[in-house]
Scaffold this motif. Structure first.
Motif, PDB file in Angstrom:
ATOM      1  N   GLU A 144      81.242  -0.410  67.481  1.00 23.46           N
ATOM      2  CA  GLU A 144      81.940  -1.805  67.892  1.00 23.46           C
ATOM      3  C   GLU A 144      82.711  -1.474  69.345  1.00 23.46           C
ATOM      4  O   GLU A 144      82.561  -2.119  70.100  1.00 23.46           O
ATOM      5  CB  GLU A 144      82.976  -2.281  66.898  1.00 23.46           C
ATOM      6  CG  GLU A 144      83.040  -3.668  67.131  1.00 23.46           C
ATOM      7  CD  GLU A 144      83.928  -4.326  65.912  1.00 23.46           C
ATOM      8  OE1 GLU A 144      83.619  -3.823  64.864  1.00 23.46           O
ATOM      9  OE2 GLU A 144      85.080  -4.709  66.355  1.00 23.46           O
ATOM     10  N   ARG A 145      83.526  -0.263  69.319  1.00 20.40           N
ATOM     11  CA  ARG A 145      84.391  -0.007  70.603  1.00 20.40           C
ATOM     12  C   ARG A 145      83.567   0.274  71.753  1.00 20.40           C
ATOM     13  O   ARG A 145      83.715  -0.125  72.679  1.00 20.40           O
ATOM     14  CB  ARG A 145      85.324   1.165  70.281  1.00 20.40           C
ATOM     15  CG  ARG A 145      86.383   0.667  69.080  1.00 20.40           C
ATOM     16  CD  ARG A 145      87.337  -0.508  69.409  1.00 20.40           C
ATOM     17  NE  ARG A 145      87.895  -0.479  70.752  1.00 20.40           N
ATOM     18  CZ  ARG A 145      88.763  -0.144  71.048  1.00 20.40           C
ATOM     19  NH1 ARG A 145      89.623   0.849  70.155  1.00 20.40           N
ATOM     20  NH2 ARG A 145      89.291  -0.210  72.451  1.00 20.40           N
ATOM     21  N   GLY A 170      80.479  -0.539  72.034  1.00 26.14           N
ATOM     22  CA  GLY A 170      79.758  -1.894  72.658  1.00 26.14           C
ATOM     23  C   GLY A 170      80.533  -2.739  73.415  1.00 26.14           C
ATOM     24  O   GLY A 170      80.470  -3.583  74.474  1.00 26.14           O
ATOM     25  N   GLU A 171      82.023  -2.288  73.642  1.00 24.84           N
ATOM     26  CA  GLU A 171      82.935  -3.195  74.530  1.00 24.84           C
ATOM     27  C   GLU A 171      83.051  -2.450  75.836  1.00 24.84           C
ATOM     28  O   GLU A 171      83.618  -3.013  76.825  1.00 24.84           O
ATOM     29  CB  GLU A 171      84.190  -3.190  73.882  1.00 24.84           C
ATOM     30  CG  GLU A 171      84.212  -3.983  72.647  1.00 24.84           C
ATOM     31  CD  GLU A 171      85.612  -3.742  71.752  1.00 24.84           C
ATOM     32  OE1 GLU A 171      85.688  -4.346  70.743  1.00 24.84           O
ATOM     33  OE2 GLU A 171      86.610  -2.934  72.281  1.00 24.84           O
ATOM     34  N   ILE A 172      82.265  -1.362  75.985  1.00 19.98           N
ATOM     35  CA  ILE A 172      82.291  -0.601  77.468  1.00 19.98           C
ATOM     36  C   ILE A 172      81.214  -1.084  78.095  1.00 19.98           C
ATOM     37  O   ILE A 172      79.971  -1.047  77.781  1.00 19.98           O
ATOM     38  CB  ILE A 172      82.070   0.831  77.124  1.00 19.98           C
ATOM     39  CG1 ILE A 172      83.353   1.632  76.251  1.00 19.98           C
ATOM     40  CG2 ILE A 172      82.002   1.804  78.453  1.00 19.98           C
ATOM     41  CD1 ILE A 172      84.653   1.713  76.744  1.00 19.98           C
ATOM     42  N   ALA A 173      81.569  -1.525  79.328  1.00 19.69           N
ATOM     43  CA  ALA A 173      80.627  -2.295  80.140  1.00 19.69           C
ATOM     44  C   ALA A 173      79.231  -1.330  80.381  1.00 19.69           C
ATOM     45  O   ALA A 173      78.152  -1.812  80.510  1.00 19.69           O
ATOM     46  CB  ALA A 173      81.239  -2.794  81.534  1.00 19.69           C
ATOM     47  N   GLN A 204      87.159   4.728  79.220  1.00 21.37           N
ATOM     48  CA  GLN A 204      87.916   3.563  79.924  1.00 21.37           C
ATOM     49  C   GLN A 204      88.674   4.185  81.184  1.00 21.37           C
ATOM     50  O   GLN A 204      88.409   3.564  82.338  1.00 21.37           O
ATOM     51  CB  GLN A 204      89.058   2.826  79.259  1.00 21.37           C
ATOM     52  CG  GLN A 204      88.211   2.008  78.101  1.00 21.37           C
ATOM     53  CD  GLN A 204      89.350   1.411  77.227  1.00 21.37           C
ATOM     54  OE1 GLN A 204      90.307   2.022  76.869  1.00 21.37           O
ATOM     55  NE2 GLN A 204      89.043   0.367  76.386  1.00 21.37           N
TER      56      GLN A 204
END
Ligand code: PLP
Length: 375
Positions: A298-299, A301-304, A369
């Motif tokens: 899930e995490r 998947g949040e990285i562009a 990030q």
């Protein structure tokens, strides 16, 4: 003729293997204390082995046992009897069908030694585990690679056509597959078992998925099926080199003839038996890794710039979008986060991240990030 020209030509033609740096050397090079490295590059178990294994090893070195310190001075059991008996209960197969090796890697080599004369064909399905091609080369075999579909499922008709055209003797399937993380559906394995070759199903990661996905129980019904397993991942024992296989009766009789008699060290045998005696502990850690896998997915998947692939294993393959995957791996390494990068045509745009502890997930996400949108 110079002596160097008299080695086997198929070995002379092999590319040298690039060894990975020992962790202390890498830590020194990066200027980061070894304990601060976030090691997510080799699918190792972040919780380590069972405390019973370390205790059993310590007991070997004390003078309290029946043989005292001499136990280490005596050759280990070439028949692996106690360990095969313990494994029989764990896998639900007769001990006569089980053979152990110094890692599943040794068994891959042993199986190829049994089948491959120079020039014989072996099929693998990339992207997949690298040892199948490595050991095919060492044994003078001819590797036929049948690439997977874009979703990493097998191209069954292409495998069948390649088997027919090359008269291949061995087919390697991996379930769940490394590095893609997907299972091979049992009906596909069943179809491929109709081919006139040995099907090796490598279940190195089976403990991280539904146990009913294992085909180890099929070996008694298929004379051309071998199933490989390892203690390296789920049991946290990669450093001790412990693998095993379930083989058909006719085949195991041949493998016994070529196995090095003392391939398992006393230490390896001792920790394996202790691990099988502490299954509740080890299974709890596997459950933590499986839970963390969902959070990591899930995490990520949040990285562009990442497209992570769902996994049935203890790692997640990520496509790197719009930036260079190798540069990303190196940027993470500079801040002490180690992930796997493959310099191969099919995987050039990917990195593989092993599932670690929750704190390691937080560290890899923060590092990703922090790499921003550069390079
Ligand atoms: C890690 C791995 C192995 C190697 O297991 P060892 O027992 O450590 O030699 C075998 N197969 C696959 C697919 C792996 O990823």
């Amino acid at each position: 003729m110079p002596i160097a020209d008299r080695i086997r030509p198929e070995i002379a033609d092999l590319e040298p293997y690039t060894p990975i740096l020992p962790l202390d050397v890498l830590a020194a090079r990066l200027g980061i204390p070894i304990g601060q490295l976030v090691k997510l590059d080799a699918n190792e178990n972040p919780y380590g082995p069972s405390p019973k294994t370390t205790q059993a090893l310590a007991n070997l070195a004390t003078i309290d046992g029946p043989l005292g310190r001499l136990s280490m001075a005596i050759y280990p059991d070439p028949n692996q009897s106690r360990l095969r008996e313990a494994l029989s209960g764990y896998v639900g197969q007769h001990a006569e069908r089980i053979l152990c090796g110094a890692g599943a890697d040794e068994l891959i080599d042993l199986v190829l030694r049994l089948f491959i004369s120079p020039g014989d064909a072996v099929i693998d399905c990339p992207p997949t585990f690298g040892m199948y091609s490595f050991d095919t080369g060492v044994n003078g075999g001819r590797l036929i690679s049948v690439p997977r579909h874009a979703d990493f499922s097998l191209d069954i008709p292409a495998i069948e056509a390649a088997a027919e055209a090359s008269q291949a003797k061995v087919l390697f399937l991996t379930s769940p597959n490394n590095p893609t993380g997907n299972l091979t559906p049992p009906n596909e394995i069943a179809r491929l078992l109709r081919l006139p070759l040995l099907v090796v199903v490598d279940e190195a990661y089976i403990e991280f998925t539904d146990p009913s996905a294992s085909v180890s129980g099929w070996v008694e019904r298929h004379e051309n099926l071998a199933v490989l397993r390892t203690f390296s991942k789920w049991a946290g024992l990669a450093g001790m080199r412990l693998g095993y296989g379930v083989f058909p009766d006719w085949m195991i009789a041949q493998l016994w003839k070529i196995k090095q008699p003392y391939n398992l060290s006393l230490g390896a045998e001792t920790v394996a038996i202790a691990a099988l005696d502490d299954l509740a502990y080890l299974r709890a850690n596997v459950a933590r890794i499986v839970a963390e896998r969902a959070r990591l997915l899930e995490r990520l998947g949040e990285i562009a710039f990442l497209t992570p692939h769902p996994s049935q294993s203890n790692f997640i393959l990520c496509r790197v979008v719009g930036r260079d995957a190798r540069e990303l791996k190196l940027a993470l390494e500079r801040v002490g986060v180690l992930v796997r990068y493959y310099n191969t045509p099919l995987l050039r745009d990917y990195i593989r991240i092993s599932v670690g502890t929750p704190a390691q997930t937080d560290a890899v996400i923060a590092a990703l990030q922090g790499t921003g949108d550069r390079g």
